[in-house]
Design a protein around this motif. Structure first.
Motif, short mmCIF file in Angstrom:
data_model
loop_
_atom_site.label_atom_id
_atom_site.label_comp_id
_atom_site.label_asym_id
_atom_site.label_seq_id
_atom_site.Cartn_x
_atom_site.Cartn_y
_atom_site.Cartn_z
N ALA A 303 135.37 81.66 3.39
CA ALA A 303 134.93 82.57 2.92
C ALA A 303 135.34 82.09 1.46
N ALA A 304 136.05 80.95 1.74
CA ALA A 304 136.32 80.50 0.01
C ALA A 304 135.66 79.27 -0.34
N GLY A 305 134.93 78.92 0.38
CA GLY A 305 133.99 78.26 0.44
C GLY A 305 134.32 76.35 0.87
N LEU A 306 135.24 76.46 1.64
CA LEU A 306 135.84 75.34 2.13
C LEU A 306 134.91 74.62 3.54
N PRO A 307 135.01 73.65 3.64
CA PRO A 307 134.71 73.15 4.96
C PRO A 307 136.00 72.93 6.12
N VAL A 308 135.96 73.41 7.24
CA VAL A 308 136.99 73.60 8.10
C VAL A 308 136.95 72.58 8.61
N VAL A 309 137.54 71.83 9.15
CA VAL A 309 137.98 70.75 9.96
C VAL A 309 139.60 71.55 11.54
N ALA A 310 138.96 71.95 12.46
CA ALA A 310 140.07 72.75 13.26
C ALA A 310 140.38 71.46 14.72
N CYS A 311 140.75 72.31 15.76
CA CYS A 311 141.28 71.68 16.58
C CYS A 311 140.58 72.32 17.82
N THR A 312 140.21 71.50 19.21
CA THR A 312 139.88 72.15 20.29
C THR A 312 141.45 72.64 21.22
N GLY A 313 140.22 73.58 22.79
CA GLY A 313 141.50 73.44 23.49
C GLY A 313 141.32 75.16 23.65
N SER A 314 141.56 76.13 22.66
CA SER A 314 141.55 77.00 22.73
C SER A 314 140.28 78.55 21.90
N GLU A 344 134.30 66.28 -0.56
CA GLU A 344 133.99 66.68 -1.54
C GLU A 344 132.75 64.82 -1.23
N GLY A 345 130.89 65.16 -1.65
CA GLY A 345 130.75 63.78 -1.74
C GLY A 345 130.18 63.02 -0.52
N ALA A 346 130.67 63.92 0.83
CA ALA A 346 129.97 63.49 1.83
C ALA A 346 128.62 63.91 2.15
N ASP A 347 128.17 63.27 3.68
CA ASP A 347 126.69 63.88 3.29
C ASP A 347 126.34 64.85 4.17
N GLY A 348 125.80 66.45 4.10
CA GLY A 348 125.86 67.37 4.60
C GLY A 348 127.19 68.55 4.82
N ARG A 349 128.20 67.88 3.34
CA ARG A 349 129.41 68.93 3.78
C ARG A 349 128.08 70.29 3.15
N ASP A 350 127.22 70.09 1.88
CA ASP A 350 127.38 71.76 1.52
C ASP A 350 126.35 72.59 2.35
N GLU A 351 125.61 71.71 3.85
CA GLU A 351 125.24 72.28 4.73
C GLU A 351 126.36 73.06 5.52
N ARG A 352 127.02 72.50 6.07
CA ARG A 352 128.55 72.84 6.84
C ARG A 352 128.96 74.54 5.99
#
Length: 380
Positions: A303-314, A344-352
């Protein structure tokens, strides 16, 4: 309809269960349903700042332990008040609910008072997770026994059970040995402040007050073993040297086991208003938890406009959706690679970010409140 809520966490907990309760009650009030009245029951007044976050439209109720006023020793009085409050919340509150004409009582934090079914008052309980049963290794064995007893008593009392994720629903069915007939899946919503624009002056003031670095990845949540912050800390060494990690949350002994680094910043006791600004200053969000009932910080970050990396398993994929990245909770190199791909600057970041924000529309407040209200109306 007169609805009563268990407001213990609303007045005591700054995040987690407290945030869930305040957000839901406020969203219900904002609906302005003229046939609804809301009463909030708490064992004490709790924190003024938390209690004041409930917008006008609900009234608090507190028990009165007059017999304790005659006690002269403050320590004994405090112990007796705590014990009496626990008894009231588990047993005595039913008499107060009857007195106030409550027609339906909602246990917002996985508990219901014993005897509410016999009283004729309909009841709903929200169960957030059963981690104490799924992963008892993260708890003291006495706590697992107590929590398990409360869970089994609660599902006996409840007319309807709200699960905040599909993962939690499946755990309720497995450990409670019940069918899905009484269970309703209603995802948690997020507070509007996380998607509200923040001014540059606010950002500058908060950055200076907390001595925040120019570029950082953010984590929010209790710093404990299950949350697995060590994975993000270890991955930090594989990222550019100007990238820091800021972790906001209550610290347990686990925090002392983390490697020392001038790129790791641990913050505790951050007010909600400041937290929203810290989200806006971050470059990305990381949530490496091994197991969650839902994972509301992921939604706040999106909601704050950040891309997210999380973990699998739950159930974190349920919270973040398909445009976030997920790695194994023990894969340091995989975590570092995922974080690199969302800076910032990574390909596809804004689309994610754009697709993730579309995904979390399903969690917007009044929609969630409407689903909860539909559960209430099923019982009448």
């Amino acid at each position: 309809m007169i609805i009563g809520f268990d407001a213990k966490r609303i007045v005591r907990n700054g995040t987690g269960l407290g945030s869930y309760g305040r957000t839901l009650v406020n969203d219900l009030i904002r609906r302005s349903d003229t046939d609804m009245e809301y009463l909030l029951y708490a064992p004490d007044k709790g924190r003024d700042d938390l209690r004041q976050q409930i917008i006008e439209g609900a009234q608090f109720r507190y028990p009165s332990f007059n017999s304790l006023q005659a006690k002269r020793l403050a320590t004994i009085t405090s112990i007796l008040q705590s014990f009496n409050s626990t008894l009231w919340r588990t047993y005595g509150i039913v008499n107060d609910l009857r007195r106030d004409g409550i027609q339906l009582y909602h246990g917002l934090s996985g508990e219901l008072p014993i005897g509410i079914r016999k009283s004729g008052i309909r009841s709903v309980v929200t169960i957030h997770d059963l981690i104490f049963l799924r992963h008892p290794e993260y708890y003291h064995w006495i706590d697992t026994k107590l929590y398990a007893w409360k869970f089994h008593q609660t599902i006996k009392e409840a007319d309807r059970i709200i699960a905040i994720s599909e993962r939690t629903k499946q755990d309720i069915m497995e450990y409670g040995h019940i069918s899905d007939e009484r269970i309703r899946l209603v995802y948690q919503s997020y507070a509007p402040r996380f998607s509200t624009a923040v001014t540059p002056d606010q950002q500058q003031e908060v950055r200076q007050r907390y001595l925040l670095p120019e570029r950082f990845i953010l984590n929010v949540g209790t710093i404990e073993h299950r949350k697995n912050l060590r994975l993000a800390v270890d991955a930090l060494s594989l990222l550019p040297s100007d990238i820091h990690l800021v972790a906001v949350g209550r610290q347990t002994k686990y925090a002392q086991t983390l490697p020392q680094s001038n790129r790791l910043h641990l913050l505790s006791g951050v007010p909600d208003a400041d937290l929203a600004v810290i989200y806006s200053l971050a470059e990305a969000f990381v949530y490496p938890s091994r197991y969650e009932g839902f994972g509301i910080p992921i939604i706040e970050a999106i909601a704050a406009g950040l891309p997210v990396v999380a973990c699998t398993g739950s159930c974190l994929e349920e919270a973040g959706g398909p445009s976030c990245l997920y790695v194994d909770p023990d894969d340091v190199e995989g975590m570092a690679a995922a974080l690199l791909s969302v800076l910032e600057g990574a390909d596809g970041r804004d689309e994610r970010i754009r697709l993730s924000q579309q995904y979390i529309e399903r969690f917007r407040g009044t929609d969630v409140a409407g689903q909860v209200l539909a559960v209430y109306r099923e019982l009448f």
